[in-house]
Every structure is written in structure tokens, then in C-alpha cells.
Design an enzyme around this catalytic site. Sequence first.
Site, PDB file in Angstrom:
ATOM      1  N   GLY A  80       7.786  -1.826  -4.443  1.00  9.76           N
ATOM      2  CA  GLY A  80       8.178  -1.085  -3.241  1.00  9.76           C
ATOM      3  C   GLY A  80       6.987  -0.928  -2.325  1.00  9.76           C
ATOM      4  O   GLY A  80       6.167  -1.837  -2.208  1.00  9.76           O
ATOM      5  N   SER A  81       6.890   0.226  -1.687  1.00  8.51           N
ATOM      6  CA  SER A  81       5.810   0.497  -0.742  1.00  8.51           C
ATOM      7  C   SER A  81       4.439   0.193  -1.369  1.00  8.51           C
ATOM      8  O   SER A  81       3.672  -0.618  -0.858  1.00  8.51           O
ATOM      9  CB  SER A  81       5.906   1.954  -0.290  1.00  8.51           C
ATOM     10  OG  SER A  81       4.775   2.324   0.444  1.00  8.51           O
ATOM     11  N   ARG A  89      13.285  -5.136 -12.444  1.00 10.77           N
ATOM     12  CA  ARG A  89      14.632  -5.299 -13.006  1.00 10.77           C
ATOM     13  C   ARG A  89      15.201  -6.610 -12.498  1.00 10.77           C
ATOM     14  O   ARG A  89      15.068  -6.928 -11.308  1.00 10.77           O
ATOM     15  CB  ARG A  89      15.543  -4.152 -12.538  1.00 10.77           C
ATOM     16  CG  ARG A  89      15.241  -2.835 -13.181  1.00 10.77           C
ATOM     17  CD  ARG A  89      16.029  -1.730 -12.530  1.00 10.77           C
ATOM     18  NE  ARG A  89      15.674  -1.610 -11.112  1.00 10.77           N
ATOM     19  CZ  ARG A  89      16.186  -0.716 -10.282  1.00 10.77           C
ATOM     20  NH1 ARG A  89      17.077   0.138 -10.703  1.00 10.77           N
ATOM     21  NH2 ARG A  89      15.799  -0.667  -9.018  1.00 10.77           N
ATOM     22  N   SER A 120      14.146  -5.977  -5.237  1.00 11.10           N
ATOM     23  CA  SER A 120      12.799  -6.452  -4.919  1.00 11.10           C
ATOM     24  C   SER A 120      12.497  -7.822  -5.527  1.00 11.10           C
ATOM     25  O   SER A 120      11.506  -8.454  -5.156  1.00 11.10           O
ATOM     26  CB  SER A 120      11.748  -5.472  -5.450  1.00 11.10           C
ATOM     27  OG  SER A 120      12.084  -4.157  -5.161  1.00 11.10           O
ATOM     28  N   HIS A 146      -0.127   8.041  -8.922  1.00 12.84           N
ATOM     29  CA  HIS A 146       0.146   9.466  -8.703  1.00 12.84           C
ATOM     30  C   HIS A 146       0.263  10.101 -10.096  1.00 12.84           C
ATOM     31  O   HIS A 146       0.858   9.504 -10.993  1.00 12.84           O
ATOM     32  CB  HIS A 146       1.449   9.626  -7.911  1.00 12.84           C
ATOM     33  CG  HIS A 146       1.829  11.050  -7.572  1.00 12.84           C
ATOM     34  ND1 HIS A 146       0.912  12.053  -7.375  1.00 12.84           N
ATOM     35  CD2 HIS A 146       3.038  11.626  -7.392  1.00 12.84           C
ATOM     36  CE1 HIS A 146       1.548  13.177  -7.085  1.00 12.84           C
ATOM     37  NE2 HIS A 146       2.840  12.944  -7.095  1.00 12.84           N
ATOM     38  N   ASP A 166      -1.658  16.702  -4.043  1.00 12.10           N
ATOM     39  CA  ASP A 166      -0.786  15.764  -3.324  1.00 12.10           C
ATOM     40  C   ASP A 166       0.572  16.403  -3.041  1.00 12.10           C
ATOM     41  O   ASP A 166       1.076  16.345  -1.920  1.00 12.10           O
ATOM     42  CB  ASP A 166      -0.605  14.501  -4.173  1.00 12.10           C
ATOM     43  CG  ASP A 166       0.006  13.367  -3.388  1.00 12.10           C
ATOM     44  OD1 ASP A 166      -0.668  12.861  -2.480  1.00 12.10           O
ATOM     45  OD2 ASP A 166       1.160  12.993  -3.662  1.00 12.10           O
ATOM     46  N   GLU A 219       1.922  17.439   0.810  1.00 14.70           N
ATOM     47  CA  GLU A 219       3.152  16.915   1.424  1.00 14.70           C
ATOM     48  C   GLU A 219       4.178  18.017   1.673  1.00 14.70           C
ATOM     49  O   GLU A 219       4.963  17.925   2.611  1.00 14.70           O
ATOM     50  CB  GLU A 219       3.737  15.744   0.603  1.00 14.70           C
ATOM     51  CG  GLU A 219       4.203  16.070  -0.784  1.00 14.70           C
ATOM     52  CD  GLU A 219       4.230  14.860  -1.714  1.00 14.70           C
ATOM     53  OE1 GLU A 219       3.589  13.838  -1.413  1.00 14.70           O
ATOM     54  OE2 GLU A 219       4.887  14.937  -2.770  1.00 14.70           O
ATOM     55  N   GLU A 243       3.597  14.788  21.633  1.00 16.82           N
ATOM     56  CA  GLU A 243       2.161  15.035  21.798  1.00 16.82           C
ATOM     57  C   GLU A 243       1.442  15.396  20.504  1.00 16.82           C
ATOM     58  O   GLU A 243       0.215  15.440  20.465  1.00 16.82           O
ATOM     59  CB  GLU A 243       1.925  16.133  22.859  1.00 16.82           C
ATOM     60  CG  GLU A 243       2.199  15.634  24.261  1.00 16.82           C
ATOM     61  CD  GLU A 243       1.601  16.542  25.330  1.00 16.82           C
ATOM     62  OE1 GLU A 243       0.485  17.058  25.113  1.00 16.82           O
ATOM     63  OE2 GLU A 243       2.257  16.747  26.361  1.00 16.82           O
TER      64      GLU A 243
END
Length: 330
Positions: free
Chosen positions: A28-29, A50, A55, A110, A193, A197, A233
Site C-alpha cells: 500500500g502507501s 494475498r 495490490s 509503526h 504518533d 494524529e 490559507e
Amino acid sequence: MEETKIYHDNDVQTDILKDKKIAVIGYGSQGMAQAQCMKDSGLDVIVGLRKDGASWQKAVDDGMDVMVIDEAARQADIIHLLVPDEVQKEVYDACIKGQLAEGKTLSFSHGFNVVFNRIMAPDGVNVIMVAPKGPGNEVRRKYVGGSGVVGLVAVEKDATGCAGQIALEMAKAMGFTRAGVFECTFRQEACSDLFGEQAVLCGGVTELVKAGFETLVKRGYPPHIAYFECFHEVKLIVDLLYEGGLLHMWGVVSNTAEYGGRTVGPKIIGAESRKAMEQALDKIESGAFAKEWLNEFRDGCRNLDEMREKEKAHELETTGKRVRSMFEKS
Ligand code: NAD
Ligand code: MG
């Protein structure tokens, strides 16, 4: 402040990964970006996915050596687990645990599943983290451009005596040491983390801009004016902060903006907000947030889907879509 050691390219001179195979699990990312960078840096990278997953074809098209997860984990010396945090345990239990042997390394970007006790590697296995401070597309874009995003490395378990070096070599192969890599613990990374977020980045900023936008619109200001003022902005101000810090930003805006911002800002993010931040951090550190999120996931993300739907209809979104299509982006 205690001096933090920052690792750059020259600080990583070992060559432990030369004869090692690295399995990136998930594409993924992060998986896509990290696998491509490590491969381009000459490391022996395979990708575990998988068979029916979306992917698979993408990874094949990108020239990756793709195989099912069990097989990748069997072949690899280093298993870098980059599937979403909420499915990592299930993937680990089903496909990876059985393939771990003494001397292998389990790696993460992570700390969630290690810190909240969901994945516990057997004795003899290194447990490390190599994490970019940025999303996957940024990791790849900077690497290709000859630079890199800042990264961090952590060692939860050093079974072979060289776990830290493995993490640093991976970080180097992904371009992170071009920018700088620092060391921390799994717990520091995972909790900070999640806090970042929730309180500041994803949660804090979105609620701040929504509240500002709604306040102006409720008082009869045109939505497109509210959009530019409270949303558009934000990027300009954040760019200044990123470039040169708080003082730099204050120096660029008008004195009127500076005086108003400095006096009113602390009232907007006042005692109540700071208390809420403490509570959010308590909930993260105790593991209560992890539990809540995993229950939500197990429950089919019903609350999450409801929140997604509701926001789609928010006037900030409809206004934004319209306004963004009317102006050129520079
Ligand atoms: P993602 O959702 O982008 O990608 C997940 C990939 O995992 C999918 O493309 C698929 O290949 C695979 N996958 C999904 N469900 C699966 C399942 N049930 N079984 C097997 N494979 C499955 O995830 P991501 O954002 O790249 O996150 C991966 C790790 O990187 C996480 O630990 C995350 O916390 C960490 N991380 C992400 C970012 C970020 O910006 N996205 C930044 C730093 C760290
Ligand atoms: Mg983060």
C-alpha cells in the site's frame, strides 16, 4: 535537552543486508514506496501479498518479485510488516509466525501491535522499527529526487546483536539517512504518533478549520470567503512554520495578525483543549484507544463509516470542491 544522535549516510557503513533477503509484506502507501526504494538501492527485496488482493498485479507491474505472504516470510531473513495496523496481528498469526526462526528479523513502520501486546515475536528473533516521518508517496518522491524523508529507528529486541545495524541499513536504503534518522523506543513512537494524529494533525486541524468555517458562515459570511480564510490559507501559514519556525511565521504576517493571533490563539486552544489533550494521551498510553479502535474495526467500522458519510455533506466540503475547481493551483 539531551543531545539526540542523528544518523546520516556516512554513519551507516556496515553491510549486513548484502546477503539478506527482505520481504515487504503489503503493497500500500508504505509497502510500495519502501519496497521500491530498497530494491533500487540494490537490496534483495521480495513482496508478500494475498493472492487475490488488489495490490498483486500492481506489484508485478512494478517489477517486484511477488509471492504469497507465507512463502515470502519463509524465504526472507527480514520480514517488514506493512499491512494496515488493524490487520497485522491476523496476518502475523496466519502467515508469518510459523515462518519465524532464530536469527530472523521482524520489522515494522509503526509500533502499534508490539506496544499494545498484539504481536510477540518468539525468542531469537529481532524486533525492529524503521519508520518514515511522512506518507509513502513522499518517501518515494524524495528518494527518487536524491533526498529523503526524516526517519526513525527503534529496537525492541536485539536477538542477534546487530538488530540496530539492520534497522539503520534499511533506513539508509530508503533514503532516510540522507535527511537524518534518530533513534527512539517503540513506545515513544507508537504513543506520540497516535497522539499527534489525534490531537494536532488529523483530528486537531480538521476540527479547528471546521469550527472556524462554521463560525463565519453562521454569522452570514459567504461560504467561499470562510473557506479561503479558515481552510485554504492554512497551507500558507503551515508552509511558513515548516520553513522557519514560529518566529519566522510571525515575522511574515502583518503586525495586526501577529498581535491578534498571539492574544486570541491561547483562548481558542485554552485550558479545556489542553485537558482534552492530556486525556487523549492517557487513553493512548493505557491501551484503551487501541482496544476501542480494534473493536470498531472488528465491528465493521460502523461508526467510522457514519462519520465519513456525515462529513461528505459538510458545507466545507461542498464549498471546497466548488472553489478548488474555480481557481488555478500554483
Ligand atoms: P495501506 O492501507 O496503504 O496498505 C496496506 C496494504 O496491505 C494493502 O495495499 C494490501 O497490500 C495489504 N493488505 C491490506 N489488508 C490486508 C489483509 N487483510 N491481509 C493481507 N494484506 C492486506 O497501509 P499503510 O498506510 O502503508 O500502512 C502500513 C504500515 O505503515 C502501518 O503500520 C502504518 O502505521 C505505517 N505507517 C504508515 C504511514 C502512512 O503515511 N500511510 C506513515 C508511517 C507509518
Ligand atoms: Mg505519524
